[in-house]
Design an enzyme around this catalytic site. Structure first.
Site, PDB file in Angstrom:
ATOM      1  N   ASP A 183      -6.930   4.579  -5.105  1.00  0.00           N
ATOM      2  CA  ASP A 183      -7.566   4.442  -3.791  1.00  0.00           C
ATOM      3  C   ASP A 183      -8.265   5.773  -3.536  1.00  0.00           C
ATOM      4  O   ASP A 183      -8.490   6.542  -4.485  1.00  0.00           O
ATOM      5  CB  ASP A 183      -6.521   4.129  -2.709  1.00  0.00           C
ATOM      6  CG  ASP A 183      -7.135   3.626  -1.404  1.00  0.00           C
ATOM      7  OD1 ASP A 183      -7.548   2.460  -1.366  1.00  0.00           O
ATOM      8  OD2 ASP A 183      -7.219   4.404  -0.436  1.00  0.00           O
ATOM      9  N   LYS A 215       0.847  -1.187   0.000  1.00  0.00           N
ATOM     10  CA  LYS A 215       0.000   0.000   0.000  1.00  0.00           C
ATOM     11  C   LYS A 215       0.881   1.235   0.000  1.00  0.00           C
ATOM     12  O   LYS A 215       2.042   1.176   0.405  1.00  0.00           O
ATOM     13  CB  LYS A 215      -0.905   0.019   1.240  1.00  0.00           C
ATOM     14  CG  LYS A 215      -2.153   0.870   1.080  1.00  0.00           C
ATOM     15  CD  LYS A 215      -3.207   0.183   0.216  1.00  0.00           C
ATOM     16  CE  LYS A 215      -4.461   1.028   0.095  1.00  0.00           C
ATOM     17  NZ  LYS A 215      -5.527   0.339  -0.661  1.00  0.00           N
TER      18      LYS A 215
END
Length: 444
Positions: A166, A126
């Protein structure tokens, strides 16, 4: 002290300033107790839990860029490469003022198990930045994205680490980042997913997380003798996941009556108008007050309050820790049957436990929102093959993946005597595959 408790103490001590990461690890390890205790000595000897809770590596870097007034701005960039036992690191880039190392670590840790559940060969990672794209011009966003990618490009690649979108990172931002990567590295490769359709993106990627959430929810309802037809659904959020979850739910015959953003929420008794919501959020990039102004049946409320609306199904699709214990009590009191997470860890641990204890079918984000990363992996496959699949082909693969995820987590929970505990089922099913791969590859 048990092995699980030893590792939890160690994680809390080493990461004391990262509450979201500690929360994510606590939830996972507690649900893995039956698996670990069945073979505790072996897991401890191989330090499996220490290895899976410690990232392979983490990067933090300065992102300088120039705004439209000629002022130099400085943000902080992050990338955490957590575990690549089953494939290249894979996970989104979050652009939001709340981003810090602990949040990126919690998201990367969750991604390990989520990616494993898809059955596709992708590991967990991430990244992101505390940059806020809201209110910025396209030129300012390009300036930030180019600076961000200049540093990030040193650590990623199509077979190494493949970031995606995201919160705050949509097609515009991915495009600017991809252009800069190509400029720096001189290669055209599938290093980012969520790309535009003209340069290697996949059809159905935009819809994937929201659609996938509903495919799993539909299978859950079906296996409990229910259907989506005629159900009342409350959704939080008004971003990509919320919009397409709303769209798919209404295609399935349900009525979605709420959505929300960072300033307030909408209750629309006639059902959310998806076309209007897209116009307000995707085109105008405006607040939900504009939705209410254009829709006579809609009520706008400041603050938070989505979960007080009576419903059959609740789909939290906004951000972490948005559904609290008080909200869970309200949902139970109103007869809610099912909560499936469209966001990452939107339900607090005490709220999750309350929902489970009161007979609500609860599926966490590691399983329920895996459709986005699954379709990102399908985009990687198309890039590798130099092919582009039809919307119908990608959507059919997505639906099959989500249905299989439901049955895999259901089976895992039953194997360990926890039937109906889909949180534990997801963690166990994801964990087993990753651990088998780790053990096969030796100490690394």
């Amino acid at each position: 002290m048990s092995y699980v408790d030893e590792v939890l103490e160690l994680v809390k001590k080493k990461n004391a300033s990262e509450p979201e990461f500690i929360q994510a690890v606590t939830e996972v390890l507690n649900s893995l107790r039956p698996v670990v205790e069945a073979n505790e000595e072996f897991y401890k000897k191989n330090a499996i839990l220490e290895r899976i809770t410690e990232p392979d590596r983490q990067f933090m870097f300065r992102v300088p860029w120039v705004d439209d007034k000629g002022q130099v701005q400085v943000n902080r960039g992050f990338r955490v490469q957590f575990n690549n036992a089953i494939g290249p690191y894979k996970g989104g880039l979050r652009l939001h003022p709340s981003v810090n190392l602990g949040i990126i670590k919690f998201l990367g840790f969750e991604q390990i198990f989520k990616n494993s559940l898809t059955s596709l060969p992708i590991g967990g990672g991430k990244g992101g930045s505390d940059f806020d794209p809201k209110g910025k011009s396209d030129r300012e966003i390009m300036a930030f994205c180019q600076s961000f990618m200049t540093e990030l490009s040193k650590y990623i690649g199509a077979d190494v680490d493949v970031p995606a979108g995201d919160i705050g990172t949509g097609a515009r931002e991915i495009g600017f980042m991809f252009g800069q990567y190509k400029r720096i590295r001189g290669t055209f490769e599938g290093v980012l997913t969520g790309k535009g359709l003209t340069y290697g993106g996949s059809l159905a990627r935009t819809e994937a997380t929201g659609y996938g959430l509903l495919y799993l929810t539909q299978e859950l309802m079906k296996c409990h003798g229910e259907s989506m037809e005629g159900k009342t659904v409350v959704v939080s959020g008004a971003g990509n996941v919320a919009i397409y979850a709303t769209q798919k739910a209404q295609q399935m015959g349900a009525k979605v009556v709420t959505c929300s953003d960072s300033t307030g929420w909408i209750y629309d008794s006639e059902g959310i108008d998806v076309a209007l919501l897209k116009e307000v959020k995707e085109v105008k990039r405006a607040r939900l007050t504009e939705y209410a102004a254009a829709r006579p049946s809609a009520e706008y409320h400041e603050g938070r309050g989505v979960w007080q609306i009576k419903c059959d199904i609740a789909l939290p699709c906004a951000t972490q820790n948005e559904l609290l214990l008080e909200d869970a009590k309200q949902l139970v009191a109103n007869g809610c049957k099912c909560v499936c997470e469209g966001a990452n860890m939107p339900t607090t641990i005490d709220a999750t436990e309350y929902l489970q204890q009161n007979g609500v079918w609860f599926v966490g984000g590691k399983a329920a929102n895996a459709g986005g990363v699954a379709t990102s992996a399908l985009e990687m496959s198309q890039n590798s093959e130099r092919l582009s699949w039809s919307f119908e082909e990608v959507d059919a693969k997505l639906q099959n993946i989500m249905v299989n995820i439901y049955h895999n987590i259901d089976d895992a929970a039953k194997r360990y005597g926890m039937e109906g505990n889909y949180v534990a089922g997801a963690n166990i099913a994801g964990f087993e595959k990753v651990v088998n791969a780790m053990l096969a590859q030796g100490v690394c």
